[in-house]
Write an enzyme that holds these catalytic residues in place. Structure first.
Site, short mmCIF file in Angstrom:
data_model
loop_
_atom_site.label_atom_id
_atom_site.label_comp_id
_atom_site.label_asym_id
_atom_site.label_seq_id
_atom_site.Cartn_x
_atom_site.Cartn_y
_atom_site.Cartn_z
N THR A 157 28.44 44.07 53.09
CA THR A 157 27.31 43.47 53.82
C THR A 157 27.67 43.32 55.30
O THR A 157 28.79 42.92 55.62
CB THR A 157 26.99 42.08 53.22
OG1 THR A 157 26.64 42.26 51.85
CG2 THR A 157 25.83 41.41 53.95
N GLU A 362 29.88 37.88 44.55
CA GLU A 362 30.65 36.65 44.79
C GLU A 362 31.26 36.08 43.52
O GLU A 362 31.17 34.89 43.23
CB GLU A 362 29.75 35.60 45.47
CG GLU A 362 29.63 35.80 46.96
CD GLU A 362 30.90 36.34 47.56
OE1 GLU A 362 31.94 35.70 47.42
OE2 GLU A 362 30.85 37.45 48.14
N GLU A 366 30.24 36.35 34.60
CA GLU A 366 31.20 36.32 33.47
C GLU A 366 32.51 35.67 33.93
O GLU A 366 33.14 34.92 33.17
CB GLU A 366 31.47 37.74 32.94
CG GLU A 366 30.29 38.39 32.23
CD GLU A 366 29.33 39.11 33.17
OE1 GLU A 366 29.48 38.96 34.41
OE2 GLU A 366 28.44 39.82 32.67
C1 FAD Z 1 23.81 43.69 47.97
C2 FAD Z 1 25.30 43.67 47.78
C3 FAD Z 1 26.10 43.06 48.75
C4 FAD Z 1 27.49 43.06 48.60
N1 FAD Z 1 28.26 42.55 49.62
C5 FAD Z 1 29.63 42.65 49.53
C6 FAD Z 1 30.48 42.26 50.64
O1 FAD Z 1 29.99 41.84 51.69
N2 FAD Z 1 31.82 42.40 50.51
C7 FAD Z 1 32.39 42.89 49.37
O2 FAD Z 1 33.61 43.01 49.30
N3 FAD Z 1 31.62 43.27 48.31
C8 FAD Z 1 30.27 43.18 48.36
N4 FAD Z 1 29.48 43.59 47.32
C9 FAD Z 1 30.12 44.08 46.10
C10 FAD Z 1 30.33 42.95 45.11
O3 FAD Z 1 31.43 42.22 45.55
C11 FAD Z 1 30.55 43.59 43.73
O4 FAD Z 1 29.29 43.89 43.23
C12 FAD Z 1 31.29 42.67 42.80
O5 FAD Z 1 32.62 42.55 43.22
C13 FAD Z 1 31.28 43.19 41.36
O6 FAD Z 1 31.84 44.46 41.32
P1 FAD Z 1 31.02 45.69 40.72
O7 FAD Z 1 29.63 45.61 41.25
O8 FAD Z 1 31.79 46.92 41.01
O9 FAD Z 1 30.91 45.41 39.18
P2 FAD Z 1 32.02 45.55 38.03
O10 FAD Z 1 33.17 44.66 38.33
O11 FAD Z 1 32.30 46.98 37.78
O12 FAD Z 1 31.21 44.95 36.82
C14 FAD Z 1 30.22 45.69 36.08
C15 FAD Z 1 29.60 44.75 35.05
O13 FAD Z 1 30.61 44.15 34.25
C16 FAD Z 1 30.50 42.74 34.31
N5 FAD Z 1 31.84 42.14 34.30
C17 FAD Z 1 32.76 42.14 35.27
N6 FAD Z 1 33.84 41.45 34.91
C18 FAD Z 1 33.63 41.01 33.66
C19 FAD Z 1 34.39 40.22 32.73
N7 FAD Z 1 35.63 39.75 33.04
N8 FAD Z 1 33.85 39.95 31.52
C20 FAD Z 1 32.62 40.43 31.19
N9 FAD Z 1 31.85 41.17 32.04
C21 FAD Z 1 32.35 41.46 33.25
C22 FAD Z 1 29.79 42.46 35.63
O14 FAD Z 1 29.09 41.22 35.62
C23 FAD Z 1 28.80 43.60 35.69
O15 FAD Z 1 27.70 43.30 34.89
C24 FAD Z 1 28.08 43.62 47.43
C25 FAD Z 1 27.27 44.22 46.47
C26 FAD Z 1 25.90 44.27 46.65
C27 FAD Z 1 25.07 44.99 45.62
#
Ligand code: FAD
Length: 382
Positions: A157, A362, A366
């Site tokens: 972001t 953030e 989960e």
């Molecule tokens: C609009 C937007 C703004 C963002 N801004 C930033 C930013 O400014 N800086 C930054 O660093 N990142 C940012 N992100 C990324 C955000 O930090 C990630 O989406 C987040 O870290 C989760 O990672 P992932 O999306 O790769 O999901 P994954 O970790 O791959 O997870 C996939 C799914 O598995 C679930 N999951 C994950 N862990 C577990 C668990 N232990 N047990 C059960 N289920 C689980 C998740 O809830 C999700 O449903 C942003 C994302 C978006 C879409």
């Protein structure tokens, strides 16, 4: 909100007035254009609002977590995407510099961030590191009095325009461990850094970027915290930040409920307004009840933080409940709008698209559940 003081209520009214006048009328257009209104940073800075929750001797405006929640909630009521940009700028980038950086680094960047002259981003997510930060691989190799950065960050972001980006980088090869992750304050115009905008479904006014670092040289004194321990030191900032994610969810949910209430009051079917139907009234009541419960949790956690108590579990609970309430409320709001809500000129579809990220951004919900359960086992009493 009877738990707010008179001054806090006055601040809420002031931010709401500004947001109604300068953000809400443009929120739909900024969503379509997928563009952040960057000039807002200096406007909010001039009003002193970017400095809310920061100490006055660091260039802040005073106030604390409650006032910052009020700011983020009211901005999000007008545009969740705008609030997201402000949240990352203040509660992640500026907060990490304020709390963790050396006085020299803090004094160099924090005043500019708090006036809005400088914009900030926080970058930890990578192609292979989402909820599991230990998988972060972007390398920072020491070379004399510099670190050399190679790797990719995703979904950042403010990443398209931020002047200063706090980058989580691996300084020690310890895969699967938080130890070895450092944080560096990197200039947005560092040679070798390529920023590519990413198209997204919701939160569209907040600009998201993929950041590619190719041999970027960053002075060693730009370390935020200690080498190898910087990310762990920033965990307190991230835990506190969750309460502001909860506040963002409140603003979004409040806007969705308000739009739905107005719509079903005006829309006539079966010989009168939709509010004559009990099922519709009950839906509105459930939306209000969930929003009120979430608000009590968010402001309760913020008040505990303001009182200096460890409120990490409260912040996790607040973020979990508020984000899921926002998703439910935005979905019901869209439902109550019928076909009109499915049209691109309806704010209902924007709220519906904006809310989902709050559940896994953030700290995925989960992970919040894991932390809450761990706290319970350790004796936390809700
Ligand atoms: C609009 C937007 C703004 C963002 N801004 C930033 C930013 O400014 N800086 C930054 O660093 N990142 C940012 N992100 C990324 C955000 O930090 C990630 O989406 C987040 O870290 C989760 O990672 P992932 O999306 O790769 O999901 P994954 O970790 O791959 O997870 C996939 C799914 O598995 C679930 N999951 C994950 N862990 C577990 C668990 N232990 N047990 C059960 N289920 C689980 C998740 O809830 C999700 O449903 C942003 C994302 C978006 C879409």
């Amino acid at each position: 909100m009877n738990e707010l003081s008179g001054d806090q209520e006055a601040f809420r009214a002031e931010v709401a007035r500004f947001a109604d006048l300068h953000i809400a009328p443009h929120a739909g257009r900024w969503d379509v254009e997928d563009r952040y209104p960057r000039e807002l940073f200096s406007r909010l800075g001039k009003l002193g609002w970017l400095g809310v929750g920061f100490a006055e001797d660091h260039g802040g405006s005073g106030g604390g977590p409650v006032e910052r929640c009020v700011l983020i909630e009211e901005l999000a009521r007008a545009s969740a995407g705008v609030a997201l940009g402000v949240y990352v700028h203040t509660s992640l980038a500026a907060a990490a510099l304020a709390d963790i950086a050396t006085p020299e680094l803090r004094d160099r960047f924090l005043p500019g961030l708090l006036t809005g002259a400088v914009t900030g981003a926080w970058a930890y997510a990578e192609p292979d590191a989402g909820a599991d930060v230990t998988r972060a691989r972007l390398a920072a190799r020491r070379d004399g009095d510099h670190y050399v950065l190679d790797g990719t960050k995703l979904y950042i972001t403010n990443g398209t325009f931020a002047n200063i980006i706090l980058v989580v980088a691996r300084t020690a090869e310890q895969p699967g461990k938080l130890h070895g992750l450092s944080v560096l304050a990197v200039d947005g115009d560092t040679p070798g850094l390529v920023r590519t905008p990413m198209a997204k479904v919701g939160m569209r006014p907040s600009e998201l970027a993929e950041l590619h670092f190719d041999g970027c040289r960053v002075p060693a004194h730009r370390l935020v915290g200690d080498q190898d321990r910087g990310f762990q030191q920033c965990l307190t900032v991230l835990s506190r930040g969750r309460v502001y994610g909860g506040a963002l969810a409140l603003g979004l949910a409040g806007a969705a409920l308000n739009a739905a209430t107005i719509y079903v009051t005006a829309r006539e079917q079966f010989g009168g307004p939709l509010t004559r139907l009990q099922a519709v009234r009950f839906t509105l009541a459930d939306m209000a009840a969930r929003l009120r419960a979430a608000r009590a949790l968010v402001y309760g956690a913020a008040a505990a933080m303001a009182a200096g108590r460890n409120a990490d579990t409260d912040a996790s609970i607040a973020k979990l409940v508020a984000s899921e309430a926002a998703t439910w409320i935005a979905e019901r709001a869209m439902h109550l709008h019928g076909a009109a809500g499915f049209m691109l000129d309806s704010p209902a579809q924007r709220y519906y698209r904006d809310c989902k990220i709050l559940e896994y951004g953030e700290g995925a919900n989960e992970l919040q559940r894991e932390m809450i359960a761990k706290a319970l086992v350790a004796g936390f009493r809700p």
